[in-house]
Design a protein around this motif. Structure first.
Motif, PDB file in Angstrom:
ATOM      1  N   GLN A  39      89.405  85.156 114.086  1.00 50.31           N
ATOM      2  CA  GLN A  39      90.834  85.317 113.831  1.00 50.31           C
ATOM      3  C   GLN A  39      91.523  85.963 115.024  1.00 50.31           C
ATOM      4  O   GLN A  39      92.627  85.580 115.398  1.00 50.31           O
ATOM      5  CB  GLN A  39      91.050  86.141 112.564  1.00 50.31           C
TER       6      GLN A  39
ATOM      7  N   ARG B 152      94.960  83.190 121.448  1.00 52.26           N
ATOM      8  CA  ARG B 152      95.294  81.869 121.997  1.00 52.26           C
ATOM      9  C   ARG B 152      96.729  81.477 121.690  1.00 52.26           C
ATOM     10  O   ARG B 152      97.447  80.954 122.548  1.00 52.26           O
ATOM     11  CB  ARG B 152      94.328  80.821 121.453  1.00 52.26           C
ATOM     12  N   GLN B 153      97.159  81.715 120.461  1.00 49.07           N
ATOM     13  CA  GLN B 153      98.529  81.372 120.090  1.00 49.07           C
ATOM     14  C   GLN B 153      99.534  82.260 120.811  1.00 49.07           C
ATOM     15  O   GLN B 153     100.611  81.803 121.193  1.00 49.07           O
ATOM     16  CB  GLN B 153      98.705  81.466 118.568  1.00 49.07           C
TER      17      GLN B 153
ATOM     18  N   ALA C 238      91.933  83.366 117.739  1.00 52.37           N
ATOM     19  CA  ALA C 238      93.030  82.445 117.412  1.00 52.37           C
ATOM     20  C   ALA C 238      94.388  83.094 117.661  1.00 52.37           C
ATOM     21  O   ALA C 238      95.305  82.452 118.194  1.00 52.37           O
ATOM     22  CB  ALA C 238      92.913  81.993 115.958  1.00 52.37           C
TER      23      ALA C 238
END
Length: 52
Positions: A13, A19-20, A16
Motif C-alpha cells: 500500500q 507511485r501515485q 502504491a
C-alpha cells in the motif's frame, strides 16, 4: 488521506501511494542550483546556533 492509523498500511500500500504521489507531482525533483544549496546550508547553520 483519511486513514486513521497509517501504521496499519502494508508495504504494498505504501508503494502504491508513493507511485501515485510521484505521478501526481511530476516525479523526481531536480537538483538545487549552487546558490540554492549554499543558502540552505547557511540557513541550517544559523539554526544550529539557536539556543532553546
Amino acid at each position: 488521506m483519511g486513514i486513521q492509523n497509517v501504521g496499519a498500511l502494508s508495504l504494498g500500500q505504501w508503494i502504491a501511494i508513493g507511485r501515485q504521489w510521484n505521478k501526481a507531482h511530476g516525479g523526481k525533483p531536480g537538483a538545487p542550483s549552487d546558490d540554492e544549496f549554499d543558502a540552505a546550508v547557511k540557513a541550517a547553520k544559523s539554526l544550529d546556533s539557536v539556543q532553546l
